[in-house]
Motif scaffolding. Structure first.
Motif, PDB file in Angstrom:
ATOM      1  N   TYR A   1       0.842  -1.194   0.000  1.00  0.00           N
ATOM      2  CA  TYR A   1       0.000   0.000   0.000  1.00  0.00           C
ATOM      3  C   TYR A   1       0.882   1.251   0.000  1.00  0.00           C
ATOM      4  CZ  TYR A   1      -3.853  -3.085   1.383  1.00  0.00           C
ATOM      5  OH  TYR A   1      -4.801  -4.076   1.429  1.00  0.00           O
ATOM      6  N   PRO A   2       0.367   2.351  -0.481  1.00  0.00           N
ATOM      7  CA  PRO A   2       1.133   3.603  -0.399  1.00  0.00           C
ATOM      8  C   PRO A   2       1.290   4.049   1.051  1.00  0.00           C
ATOM      9  CG  PRO A   2      -1.094   4.022  -1.188  1.00  0.00           C
ATOM     10  CD  PRO A   2      -0.932   2.532  -1.158  1.00  0.00           C
ATOM     11  N   TYR A   3       2.291   4.858   1.295  1.00  0.00           N
ATOM     12  CA  TYR A   3       2.561   5.347   2.647  1.00  0.00           C
ATOM     13  C   TYR A   3       1.443   6.282   3.099  1.00  0.00           C
ATOM     14  CZ  TYR A   3       4.845   7.781   6.496  1.00  0.00           C
ATOM     15  OH  TYR A   3       5.145   8.327   7.716  1.00  0.00           O
ATOM     16  N   ASP A   4       1.001   6.068   4.329  1.00  0.00           N
ATOM     17  CA  ASP A   4      -0.046   6.900   4.917  1.00  0.00           C
ATOM     18  C   ASP A   4       0.591   7.765   6.008  1.00  0.00           C
ATOM     19  OD1 ASP A   4      -2.222   7.814   6.649  1.00  0.00           O
ATOM     20  OD2 ASP A   4      -3.486   6.431   5.509  1.00  0.00           O
ATOM     21  N   SER A   5       0.448   9.079   5.909  1.00  0.00           N
ATOM     22  CA  SER A   5       1.091   9.988   6.866  1.00  0.00           C
ATOM     23  C   SER A   5       0.548   9.817   8.283  1.00  0.00           C
ATOM     24  CB  SER A   5       0.915  11.440   6.409  1.00  0.00           C
ATOM     25  OG  SER A   5      -0.466  11.761   6.295  1.00  0.00           O
ATOM     26  N   ARG A   6      -0.656   9.278   8.412  1.00  0.00           N
ATOM     27  CA  ARG A   6      -1.234   9.097   9.745  1.00  0.00           C
ATOM     28  C   ARG A   6      -0.866   7.750  10.356  1.00  0.00           C
ATOM     29  NH1 ARG A   6      -7.399   9.708   8.563  1.00  0.00           N
ATOM     30  NH2 ARG A   6      -6.684   8.363   6.843  1.00  0.00           N
ATOM     31  N   PHE A   7      -0.867   6.706   9.532  1.00  0.00           N
ATOM     32  CA  PHE A   7      -0.669   5.359  10.071  1.00  0.00           C
ATOM     33  C   PHE A   7       0.632   4.709   9.601  1.00  0.00           C
ATOM     34  CE2 PHE A   7      -5.255   6.115   9.508  1.00  0.00           C
ATOM     35  CZ  PHE A   7      -5.654   6.079  10.834  1.00  0.00           C
ATOM     36  N   GLY A   8       1.382   5.409   8.748  1.00  0.00           N
ATOM     37  CA  GLY A   8       2.628   4.835   8.242  1.00  0.00           C
ATOM     38  C   GLY A   8       2.358   3.782   7.176  1.00  0.00           C
ATOM     39  N   TYR A   9       3.242   2.776   7.109  1.00  0.00           N
ATOM     40  CA  TYR A   9       3.094   1.718   6.111  1.00  0.00           C
ATOM     41  C   TYR A   9       2.180   0.619   6.642  1.00  0.00           C
ATOM     42  CZ  TYR A   9       6.927   3.671   3.383  1.00  0.00           C
ATOM     43  OH  TYR A   9       7.715   4.501   2.626  1.00  0.00           O
ATOM     44  N   ARG A  10       1.265   0.180   5.822  1.00  0.00           N
ATOM     45  CA  ARG A  10       0.400  -0.940   6.166  1.00  0.00           C
ATOM     46  C   ARG A  10       1.063  -2.250   5.740  1.00  0.00           C
ATOM     47  NH1 ARG A  10      -5.083   0.582   3.236  1.00  0.00           N
ATOM     48  NH2 ARG A  10      -5.676  -1.469   4.072  1.00  0.00           N
ATOM     49  N   GLU A  11       0.671  -3.316   6.387  1.00  0.00           N
ATOM     50  CA  GLU A  11       1.243  -4.625   6.074  1.00  0.00           C
ATOM     51  C   GLU A  11       0.888  -5.030   4.644  1.00  0.00           C
ATOM     52  OE1 GLU A  11       1.200  -9.244   7.743  1.00  0.00           O
ATOM     53  OE2 GLU A  11       0.080  -7.655   8.771  1.00  0.00           O
ATOM     54  N   ALA A  12       1.889  -5.530   3.929  1.00  0.00           N
ATOM     55  CA  ALA A  12       1.684  -5.917   2.536  1.00  0.00           C
ATOM     56  C   ALA A  12       0.780  -7.147   2.446  1.00  0.00           C
ATOM     57  CB  ALA A  12       3.021  -6.206   1.864  1.00  0.00           C
ATOM     58  N   VAL A  13       0.080  -7.251   1.338  1.00  0.00           N
ATOM     59  CA  VAL A  13      -0.774  -8.404   1.056  1.00  0.00           C
ATOM     60  C   VAL A  13       0.012  -9.391   0.199  1.00  0.00           C
ATOM     61  CG1 VAL A  13      -2.897  -9.185  -0.064  1.00  0.00           C
ATOM     62  CG2 VAL A  13      -2.863  -7.015   1.192  1.00  0.00           C
ATOM     63  N   ARG A  14      -0.051 -10.656   0.559  1.00  0.00           N
ATOM     64  CA  ARG A  14       0.715 -11.676  -0.166  1.00  0.00           C
ATOM     65  C   ARG A  14      -0.214 -12.537  -1.009  1.00  0.00           C
ATOM     66  NH1 ARG A  14       5.486 -14.988   2.654  1.00  0.00           N
ATOM     67  NH2 ARG A  14       6.291 -12.857   2.493  1.00  0.00           N
ATOM     68  N   TRP A  15       0.259 -12.828  -2.219  1.00  0.00           N
ATOM     69  CA  TRP A  15      -0.477 -13.686  -3.158  1.00  0.00           C
ATOM     70  C   TRP A  15       0.449 -14.802  -3.624  1.00  0.00           C
ATOM     71  CZ3 TRP A  15       1.158 -14.288  -8.249  1.00  0.00           C
ATOM     72  CH2 TRP A  15       0.311 -15.015  -9.098  1.00  0.00           C
ATOM     73  N   ASN A  16      -0.067 -16.032  -3.737  1.00  0.00           N
ATOM     74  CA  ASN A  16       0.743 -17.180  -4.145  1.00  0.00           C
ATOM     75  C   ASN A  16       0.051 -17.942  -5.265  1.00  0.00           C
ATOM     76  OD1 ASN A  16       3.018 -17.395  -2.013  1.00  0.00           O
ATOM     77  ND2 ASN A  16       1.166 -17.148  -0.778  1.00  0.00           N
ATOM     78  N   ASP A  17       0.879 -18.540  -6.108  1.00  0.00           N
ATOM     79  CA  ASP A  17       0.358 -19.414  -7.150  1.00  0.00           C
ATOM     80  C   ASP A  17       1.408 -20.489  -7.432  1.00  0.00           C
ATOM     81  OD1 ASP A  17      -1.277 -20.513  -9.023  1.00  0.00           O
ATOM     82  OD2 ASP A  17      -0.916 -19.004 -10.574  1.00  0.00           O
ATOM     83  N   THR A  18       0.948 -21.684  -7.744  1.00  0.00           N
ATOM     84  CA  THR A  18       1.839 -22.799  -8.065  1.00  0.00           C
ATOM     85  C   THR A  18       1.675 -23.150  -9.536  1.00  0.00           C
ATOM     86  OG1 THR A  18       1.701 -23.682  -5.814  1.00  0.00           O
ATOM     87  CG2 THR A  18       2.462 -25.176  -7.538  1.00  0.00           C
ATOM     88  N   LEU A  19       2.795 -23.207 -10.251  1.00  0.00           N
ATOM     89  CA  LEU A  19       2.776 -23.483 -11.684  1.00  0.00           C
ATOM     90  C   LEU A  19       3.459 -24.812 -11.966  1.00  0.00           C
ATOM     91  CD1 LEU A  19       3.924 -19.965 -12.987  1.00  0.00           C
ATOM     92  CD2 LEU A  19       1.580 -20.760 -12.618  1.00  0.00           C
ATOM     93  N   GLU A  20       2.867 -25.589 -12.832  1.00  0.00           N
ATOM     94  CA  GLU A  20       3.510 -26.821 -13.291  1.00  0.00           C
ATOM     95  C   GLU A  20       4.522 -26.464 -14.380  1.00  0.00           C
ATOM     96  OE1 GLU A  20       2.371 -31.103 -15.391  1.00  0.00           O
ATOM     97  OE2 GLU A  20       0.814 -29.856 -14.468  1.00  0.00           O
ATOM     98  N   ILE A  21       5.720 -26.999 -14.270  1.00  0.00           N
ATOM     99  CA  ILE A  21       6.778 -26.673 -15.229  1.00  0.00           C
ATOM    100  C   ILE A  21       6.642 -27.575 -16.453  1.00  0.00           C
ATOM    101  CG2 ILE A  21       9.258 -26.485 -15.602  1.00  0.00           C
ATOM    102  CD1 ILE A  21       9.607 -26.129 -12.619  1.00  0.00           C
ATOM    103  N   PRO A  22       6.375 -27.012 -17.636  1.00  0.00           N
ATOM    104  CA  PRO A  22       6.259 -27.837 -18.846  1.00  0.00           C
ATOM    105  C   PRO A  22       7.630 -28.271 -19.348  1.00  0.00           C
ATOM    106  CG  PRO A  22       6.006 -25.532 -19.409  1.00  0.00           C
ATOM    107  CD  PRO A  22       6.144 -25.582 -17.914  1.00  0.00           C
ATOM    108  N   SER A  23       7.633 -29.128 -20.342  1.00  0.00           N
ATOM    109  CA  SER A  23       8.895 -29.679 -20.849  1.00  0.00           C
ATOM    110  C   SER A  23       9.783 -28.618 -21.484  1.00  0.00           C
ATOM    111  CB  SER A  23       8.607 -30.792 -21.868  1.00  0.00           C
ATOM    112  OG  SER A  23       7.822 -30.288 -22.946  1.00  0.00           O
ATOM    113  N   ASN A  24       9.180 -27.536 -22.029  1.00  0.00           N
ATOM    114  CA  ASN A  24      10.005 -26.485 -22.641  1.00  0.00           C
ATOM    115  C   ASN A  24      10.459 -25.427 -21.639  1.00  0.00           C
ATOM    116  OD1 ASN A  24       7.661 -25.060 -22.172  1.00  0.00           O
ATOM    117  ND2 ASN A  24       7.225 -24.619 -24.330  1.00  0.00           N
ATOM    118  N   GLY A  25       9.969 -25.501 -20.390  1.00  0.00           N
ATOM    119  CA  GLY A  25      10.408 -24.588 -19.344  1.00  0.00           C
ATOM    120  C   GLY A  25       9.782 -23.208 -19.385  1.00  0.00           C
ATOM    121  N   LEU A  26       8.835 -22.950 -20.290  1.00  0.00           N
ATOM    122  CA  LEU A  26       8.213 -21.630 -20.417  1.00  0.00           C
ATOM    123  C   LEU A  26       6.889 -21.597 -19.658  1.00  0.00           C
ATOM    124  CD1 LEU A  26       8.856 -20.977 -24.216  1.00  0.00           C
ATOM    125  CD2 LEU A  26      10.193 -20.153 -22.269  1.00  0.00           C
ATOM    126  N   MET A  27       6.712 -20.576 -18.809  1.00  0.00           N
ATOM    127  CA  MET A  27       5.510 -20.461 -17.985  1.00  0.00           C
ATOM    128  C   MET A  27       5.044 -19.013 -17.943  1.00  0.00           C
ATOM    129  SD  MET A  27       7.039 -22.721 -14.858  1.00  0.00           S
ATOM    130  CE  MET A  27       8.669 -22.041 -15.209  1.00  0.00           C
TER     131      MET A  27
END
Length: 246
Positions: free
Chosen positions: A198-224
């Motif tokens: 999140y952008p910096y807030d002058s009243r509350f400072g920095y808020r905790e970042a939000v985390r996102w995850n994804d799992t990808l299967e690796i194909p034989s050509n290695g491109l994902m």
């Protein structure tokens, strides 16, 4: 009248056949400090000596294996008779002997720690039996600490517009940039993690970042590729990608 005699001379020039010496090394060899020394593959390579018309050279071959920049050598003396190509093997443990121990007391030092990311130089000196002519050939290869590398491709956008879908592109390749071995890719996956800030807030400072995850299967050509929606209220995002077992 005096008789005139004519003499005709024919000169024949003998041109000795030319030959070439070749050394064919793999582009890299893995030296993984996390693995046991005995589990590493040996160095296998080819040395050839052929005339320009394709026949093998009969003679003696001297093979010199050297780690750069050190001067320690492994020397193999061979006789080349009927084979235009010699298949040679240097045990991995012999390669480790090319690395001298440090002059100072280094607790836990292992040769494999110093052989990684260095170059191996192999030189072949072939002496033809008939003429005694000696010609040389050489090749180099890299000692890699891992077989594969995983990276973001250059086509990944460096900027994004909040509220739209961001698509990133990944490539898994061998150390030399070649395509992955399909046998290694069976069941392999990689994890993509995004940290949304999140952008910096002058009243509350920095808020905790939000985390996102994804799992990808690796194909034989290695491109994902991966896609994620970045909300309007985020100011920046950082992506981290990792994979295990390869």
């Amino acid at each position: 009248m005096n008789p005139i005699f004519y003499f005709f001379f024919f000169f024949f020039f003998v041109v000795l056949p030319k030959f070439e010496v070749s050394v064919d090394l793999p582009s890299f060899l893995v030296a993984d400090a996390q693995a046991d020394d005995s589990s590493h593959p040996d160095l296998q390579f080819n040395v050839g000596a052929k005339y320009t018309y394709g026949q093998p050279v009969v003679g003696k071959a001297k093979i010199i294996v050297q780690i750069k920049p050190y001067g320690t050598l492994i020397v193999l003396q061979l006789t080349a008779q009927n084979n235009a190509m010699l298949d040679l093997t240097v045990p991995f443990n012999d390669l480790l002997k090319l690395v001298p121990a440090p002059s100072y007391n280094y607790n836990g030092w292992r040769p494999i720690n110093d052989i990684r990311n260095r170059e191996i130089l192999v030189t072949a000196e072939v002496t033809e039996t008939v003429t005694g002519i000696t010609l040389t050939g050489n090749d180099t290869m890299k000692m890699a600490n891992m077989k594969y590398k995983l990276m973001f491709m250059d086509i990944c956008p460096v900027n994004y517009k909040p509220g739209l879908v961001y698509t990133g592109f990944l490539q898994l390749s061998q150390f030399d940039g070649s395509a992955p071995d399909a046998r290694d890719m069976v069941g392999m996956t990689c994890q993509v993690t995004g940290n949304y800030r999140y952008p910096y807030d002058s009243r509350f400072g920095y808020r905790e970042a939000v985390r996102w995850n994804d799992t990808l299967e690796i194909p034989s050509n290695g491109l994902m590729s991966f896609s994620t929606l970045i909300g309007d209220d985020f100011s920046s995002v950082t992506f981290l990608v990792s994979s295990r077992g390869i």
